[in-house]
Design a protein around this motif. Structure first.
Motif, short mmCIF file in Angstrom:
data_model
loop_
_atom_site.label_atom_id
_atom_site.label_comp_id
_atom_site.label_asym_id
_atom_site.label_seq_id
_atom_site.Cartn_x
_atom_site.Cartn_y
_atom_site.Cartn_z
N GLU A 244 0.81 -1.22 0.00
CA GLU A 244 0.00 0.00 0.00
C GLU A 244 0.84 1.26 0.00
OE1 GLU A 244 -2.86 0.00 3.09
OE2 GLU A 244 -4.11 -1.58 2.19
N ASP A 245 2.09 1.19 0.51
CA ASP A 245 2.95 2.38 0.54
C ASP A 245 3.76 2.53 -0.74
OD1 ASP A 245 4.81 0.36 0.72
OD2 ASP A 245 5.81 1.15 2.52
N SER A 247 5.83 0.25 -2.04
CA SER A 247 7.03 -0.60 -2.08
C SER A 247 6.78 -1.80 -2.98
CB SER A 247 7.37 -1.09 -0.67
OG SER A 247 7.64 0.00 0.19
N ARG A 276 14.39 -0.24 0.48
CA ARG A 276 13.08 -0.12 -0.15
C ARG A 276 13.22 0.24 -1.61
NH1 ARG A 276 9.61 3.91 -1.58
NH2 ARG A 276 7.34 3.53 -1.34
#
Length: 654
Positions: A244-245, A247, A276
């Motif tokens: 969701e971020d 990544s 990341r």
């Protein structure tokens, strides 16, 4: 005199190839084969003059390998079977091996089983390079590249008649997961003849790999990319799993190649300590641009450019699979319709069930069509349970299972003293018992003609006349009837009343055969869960068993499925159903013959139906059970028609 043994020229070529100065080691020779020959001699100490016979792992070891490949087998089954259908007529077999070269799935023609076993093209064979020498599977595992090992490319003279093409399948982290191989015992001498084979296996290996990827990351965002806007939703060439971020978590083979071209590399095992890699490092965009793809345009596709190469790619976004939302207040939660439990994502079933929901409370009788065992009674009960009549009785009777002498009294009931042997207080018939609810008449085509007339009156007048009664009794019933036979043909043959047919078919719902359904996996799991719960014995179906169940033709439909799963639960030793626990007929795989449509029943277009019945009985030497199977009738119905046409077996004639 010098004696040349078969394969000696090949042996000389392999041995001379170990010499780096040999002309074979020069340009023009396949470097994959060249490196493999050298490994066979220098690393494994193999001798081409002493070919080792095929090695098969013990049954328990094979089961262990299949168990470890369980998730892959579940996903790969459809692709392996589809590939085999393409190449079976050309004499090829399909092998799926794990990353260690053990064949965990095999499809080939049963007539060639002996030859396949002799060459190692069979389930459980070990095709690792350090044992089998240069071969498509073993060398593919070592080199992690697709290749064709054709005839004398093989290290062992034992294999030089074979042509084998293998392609690696990688997991989402880029590690070797399996090898897909097609092989043939005989083929043209030129290696160029296998060019199309290599392309075909590449295509199916990619399909299996991508299906595995989509399954593993179905709970994450998946970014699908292609260089063409028109094909991104179909081709999905590049697959990237995304948190969701933003990544990036994993990628398929093409996706990893794209990342490498852009100077990016995903960690082998994502963790808090791993660097990341975000989607914004790949494309000139913000995370919000990616998450907004489904709403950005009418076709739900958006274009992005990569940072390093400024290359244009079109993207579609698959959102995570999410649990169904739960209502905050129980009072606002809509009750789940019983019809929804009958299917998952099969288009035919969903279309039929949508129509069934609209009919639940309509004042129409319903006629259900479908082969024997497709679940007509379960559909009838779901219609009842989903209607306003749900709290009233649901009464079912199988017209083919009740002797003709009892059908009338069972349906209509009788008054005290109506006939000898009757109950002293009489009996309410099933029609009266269903008052206010639903009467389900299964196999309505087996109802005798004179009772069809009485049933027609019940439907027309909504009243029933018990045997021996002087006054009819009012009833409020909805009738759902079912048959696996063609009632229109029976009308033409004079075996079913046309006016009753039109009373019954206020609406017709057809249940597809199990072999036609796209949600077989859902049905297998659902029936298995029900049976496990009944036995109070938690269990699971392993991948090899699920593959066999999904590949079986199911001539007996859901009824047969239930019997097979009951058998497996009763005979398995542990809490896991494997292919070895299934009945033998379920292990025929993709080659299983699809059942044909039921034969027309007592056709009259070519003559008298009684004559047809006599001919069928004679052909089966008066075996009523065999004749009934051919005609698609129950045994009681055959006996009934024998009585109608005064047909007497020769051994019963006085």
């Amino acid at each position: 005199m010098r004696i040349t043994l078969p394969g000696s020229a090949h042996i000389d070529a392999v041995l001379s190839h170990a010499d780096a100065t040999s002309p074979l080691a020069g340009p023009g020779f396949d470097p994959l084969i060249s490196r493999s020959w050298k490994r066979c001699i220098e690393d494994y100490g193999l001798d081409p003059a002493k070919p080792a016979p095929p090695r098969f792992v013990p049954r328990q070891v094979l089961l262990d390998h299949q168990d470890q490949a369980d998730e892959l087998l579940n996903v790969a089954r459809a692709g392996v079977e589809q590939l085999y259908r393409h190449i079976a007529e050309l004499g090829y077999v399909v092998l799926l091996t794990d990353s260690r070269g053990i064949t965990v799935q095999f499809l080939g023609h049963p007539d060639d089983e002996s030859a396949h076993r002799k060459t190692g093209l069979y389930l459980g064979a070990d095709w690792s390079e350090d044992h089998a020498g240069t071969c498509a599977v073993g060398t593919c595992i070592k080199e992690q590249q697709a290749l064709t090992c054709h005839h004398r490319d093989h290290f062992s003279a034992h294999h030089i008649s074979l042509t084998c093409t293998a392609v690696p399948i990688f997991n989402p982290q880029g590690q070797l997961l399996a090898v897909l191989d097609i092989s043939a015992l005989h083929s043209p001498p030129s290696k160029d003849s296998q060019t199309f084979a290599l392309q075909l296996v590449r295509q199916y290996a990619r399909m299996i790999e991508d299906a595995y990827f989509l399954r593993r990351y179905r709970d994450q965002y998946i970014l699908c990319l292609d260089s063409s806007r028109e094909f991104v939703l179909i081709n999905r060439h590049y697959l990237l799993a995304m948190a969701e971020d933003g990544s990036l978590l994993a990628a398929n083979t093409a996706g990893r190649q794209l990342l490498a071209q852009c100077g990016l590399e995903l960690p082998l095992r994502p963790s808090a300590l791993a660097p990341r890699v975000g989607v914004e490092q790949l494309f000139d965009c913000e995370l919000a641009d990616i998450l907004g793809i489904p709403y950005a345009s009418a076709d739900h596709v958006r274009a992005f450019r990569t940072h390093r190469q400024n290359a244009l790619y079109f993207a579609a976004l698959m959102e995570p699979r999410r649990a169904a939302p739960t209502a905050t207040a129980p009072s606002s939660e809509a009750p789940r319709c019983a019809l929804d439990e009958l299917a998952d994502d099969d288009p035919l079933m969903r279309k039929m069930l949508a129509r069934a929901k609209r009919l639940c409370d309509e004042p129409l009788n319903v006629l259900l069509n479908g082969e024997t065992g497709t679940g007509k009674e379960r559909l009838a009960r779901a219609l009842h349970d989903s209607s306003r009549r749900a709290r009233a009785p649901f009464v079912a009777i199988n017209c083919a299972a009740v002797p003709e002498s009892l059908i009338e009294s069972e349906l209509f009931g009788y008054q005290p003293g109506t006939f000898t042997g009757a109950r002293s207080k009489g009996m309410r018939g099933l029609i009266q018992q269903a008052d206010g609810g639903t009467l389900f008449l299964d196999e309505i085509g087996d109802m005798p003609l004179h009772l069809q007339t009485r049933l027609l009156r019940v439907l027309a007048e909504q009243e029933v006349m018990p045997l021996g009664a002087e006054k009819p009794v009012k009833v409020d019933i909805r009738v759902i009837a079912a048959s696996h036979r063609d009632l229109r043909q029976m009308i033409d043959a004079g075996q079913f009343r046309e006016d009753l047919f039109y009373r019954l078919n206020g609406a017709i719902l057809r249940l597809p055969a199990l072999r036609e359904r796209a949600d077989k996996g859902y049905l297998i799991e659902k029936v298995f869960a029900e049976l496990s719960e009944q036995r109070q014995r938690p269990a699971r179906i392993r991948g090899d068993a699920m593959s066999a169940l999904l590949g079986y033709a199911w001539p007996g439909n859901i009824r047969e499925l239930r019997n097979v799963l009951q058998y497996a639960l009763a005979t398995c030793e542990g809490a896991e159903i494997t292919a070895a626990d299934l009945p033998e007929e379920c292990l025929q795989g993709v080659g299983a013959r699809q059942p044909e449509a039921p034969a027309p029943v007592l056709e009259v277009a070519t003559g008298d139906p009684g004559a047809q019945l006599v001919e069928t009985l004679r052909r089966h030497r008066w075996n009523v059970s065999a004749a009934a199977r051919e005609l698609g009738l129950s045994r009681p119905t055959v006996y009934r028609w024998m009585k109608v046409y005064d047909i007497v077996p020769p051994n019963a004639q006085g």
